[in-house]
Design a protein around this motif. Sequence first.
Motif, short mmCIF file in Angstrom:
data_model
loop_
_atom_site.label_atom_id
_atom_site.label_comp_id
_atom_site.label_asym_id
_atom_site.label_seq_id
_atom_site.Cartn_x
_atom_site.Cartn_y
_atom_site.Cartn_z
N HIS A 127 0.81 -1.22 0.00
CA HIS A 127 0.00 0.00 0.00
C HIS A 127 0.84 1.28 0.00
CE1 HIS A 127 -3.09 -2.90 0.91
NE2 HIS A 127 -2.56 -3.17 2.09
N ILE A 128 1.93 1.29 -0.73
CA ILE A 128 2.76 2.50 -0.82
C ILE A 128 3.02 2.89 -2.28
CG2 ILE A 128 3.91 2.38 1.44
CD1 ILE A 128 6.18 0.85 0.12
N GLU A 129 2.17 2.41 -3.18
CA GLU A 129 2.40 2.71 -4.61
C GLU A 129 2.26 4.19 -4.93
OE1 GLU A 129 -1.97 1.35 -4.38
OE2 GLU A 129 -0.05 1.00 -3.33
N ASP A 130 1.54 4.94 -4.07
CA ASP A 130 1.36 6.37 -4.33
C ASP A 130 2.55 7.22 -3.88
OD1 ASP A 130 -1.15 5.88 -5.39
OD2 ASP A 130 -2.19 6.21 -3.47
N TYR A 131 3.52 6.58 -3.23
CA TYR A 131 4.63 7.34 -2.66
C TYR A 131 5.98 7.04 -3.33
CZ TYR A 131 1.02 7.25 0.93
OH TYR A 131 -0.18 7.31 1.59
N LEU A 132 5.96 6.39 -4.47
CA LEU A 132 7.21 5.91 -5.07
C LEU A 132 8.17 7.04 -5.43
CD1 LEU A 132 5.83 3.03 -7.34
CD2 LEU A 132 7.26 2.81 -5.29
N ASP A 133 7.67 8.24 -5.71
CA ASP A 133 8.55 9.34 -6.12
C ASP A 133 8.96 10.22 -4.94
OD1 ASP A 133 8.48 8.58 -8.80
OD2 ASP A 133 6.63 9.73 -9.17
N ARG A 134 8.53 9.87 -3.74
CA ARG A 134 8.86 10.70 -2.58
C ARG A 134 10.15 10.23 -1.90
NH1 ARG A 134 3.13 11.79 0.61
NH2 ARG A 134 1.86 12.24 -1.24
N LEU A 135 10.74 11.14 -1.12
CA LEU A 135 11.89 10.79 -0.28
C LEU A 135 11.37 10.28 1.07
CD1 LEU A 135 14.20 13.85 -1.00
CD2 LEU A 135 14.51 11.51 -1.84
N PRO A 136 12.14 9.45 1.76
CA PRO A 136 11.68 8.92 3.06
C PRO A 136 11.26 10.01 4.05
CG PRO A 136 13.57 7.68 2.31
CD PRO A 136 13.39 8.81 1.33
N ALA A 137 11.96 11.14 4.04
CA ALA A 137 11.64 12.21 4.99
C ALA A 137 10.25 12.79 4.77
CB ALA A 137 12.68 13.32 4.91
N GLU A 138 9.68 12.56 3.60
CA GLU A 138 8.35 13.08 3.28
C GLU A 138 7.24 12.11 3.68
OE1 GLU A 138 8.60 15.55 -0.68
OE2 GLU A 138 9.73 13.67 -0.96
N LEU A 139 7.62 10.99 4.30
CA LEU A 139 6.64 9.96 4.66
C LEU A 139 6.43 9.93 6.17
CD1 LEU A 139 7.97 7.01 2.48
CD2 LEU A 139 6.31 8.74 1.84
N SER A 140 5.31 9.36 6.58
CA SER A 140 5.07 9.11 8.00
C SER A 140 5.93 7.93 8.45
CB SER A 140 3.59 8.78 8.23
OG SER A 140 3.27 7.51 7.65
N GLY A 141 5.99 7.74 9.76
CA GLY A 141 6.77 6.62 10.28
C GLY A 141 6.27 5.28 9.77
N GLY A 142 4.94 5.11 9.74
CA GLY A 142 4.38 3.85 9.26
C GLY A 142 4.68 3.61 7.80
N GLN A 143 4.64 4.67 7.00
CA GLN A 143 4.96 4.54 5.57
C GLN A 143 6.43 4.19 5.37
OE1 GLN A 143 3.64 8.40 4.40
NE2 GLN A 143 1.49 7.79 4.17
N GLN A 144 7.30 4.80 6.17
CA GLN A 144 8.73 4.48 6.05
C GLN A 144 9.00 3.02 6.43
OE1 GLN A 144 11.82 7.28 7.11
NE2 GLN A 144 10.28 8.78 7.70
N GLN A 145 8.27 2.53 7.43
CA GLN A 145 8.47 1.13 7.82
C GLN A 145 8.04 0.19 6.71
OE1 GLN A 145 10.27 -0.47 9.57
NE2 GLN A 145 9.36 -1.54 11.30
#
Length: 360
Positions: free
Chosen positions: A119-137
């Motif tokens: 469930h992270i296909e919408d974030y493929l172009d982002r950097l880790p710092a732009e994500l929540s903790g759960g998304q980074q995990q």
Amino acid sequence: MVLELVGIRKSVGTEPWLHPMDLTLRESDVTVLLGATRAGKTSLMRIMAGLDAPSAGRVLADGKDVTGVPVRQRNIAMVYQQFINYPSMTVAQNIASPLRLRGERDVADKVVAMARALHIEDYLDRLPAELSGGQQQRVALARALIKDAPLMLLDEPLVNLDYKLREELREELGTMFAQQRATVVYATTEPGEALMLGGHVAVMDRGELLQYGPTLEVFERPASLRVARAFSDPPMNLLSAQVHAGCIQVGGVGELALPLETVPAAAMHGPVSLGLRATDLALEPQAHDCHVAGVVQLAEISGSFTYVHVQTAAGDLIAQVPGVRHHALGQAITVHFSSRRAFVFGADDALLWAPPRLGG
């Protein structure tokens, strides 16, 4: 990969962190390390990975002694409680990194498929710092899973995710593990997570390996009271009892007529402990044959369950009942249970009798 731990022990100074143990993991299967915080799960996984050397014993991978071989020289995948991602890479680049190191083809398609699964296909172009903790995990999980290593070590990988996402990913990870060829080691403090993942379970407590076997088998027939308590959330309720003339007598409850023919004769008298899981207690008679009166000490609502703490003459009990229930402190209440769902442990805490197997 067949991973064997032979006589493994770990001490730091004079303090034992892991007591001597032998453990052979099932190849291409999931082994859950189950135990409370400080049970030794992370210490054991670090030895499996080659991050730490044992104080004694050997680690064998497919029969080859890899004790002391550093992690960078092993083909393994790891995920920790605290996510680790490359901060200057996008999500897609993070996930793709193991594949690009191997020079694989069709990397982009594989990355998109793995991202969708988590469930992270919408974030493929982002950097880790732009994500929540759960998304980074989830990015860290995707990078480990896509590596398709023969040994995968996951140290409480879902602990930082919200409840709903944890529930979804537990089921999906179980499916992913079944589709891969990896030998998976998954550490958790949650018995429900171990049951959901299935496979085998190694129950640990204070640096000791207490029991290893098929997960459902260990849950239904814990070898000792320590195993039963570790494999129950909330911890198993305990009532003091006495065995006399082939019957179990419990203060405030009466006699329990259990089929104790298989219990050794030496254990057929004297003190025992009666163990009852919170899910086997009810506040209505239903088909139960035993009951004990008490007063409510606390009623706490968690999700779709209410945990009712009851003080009785036989001992303090916690009942997990479905739905939202409101009980006043000090309210008189009766707790019901079936004698056929009770565990019996001897004076040495060893299991004497267990309920019939679920579905049996």
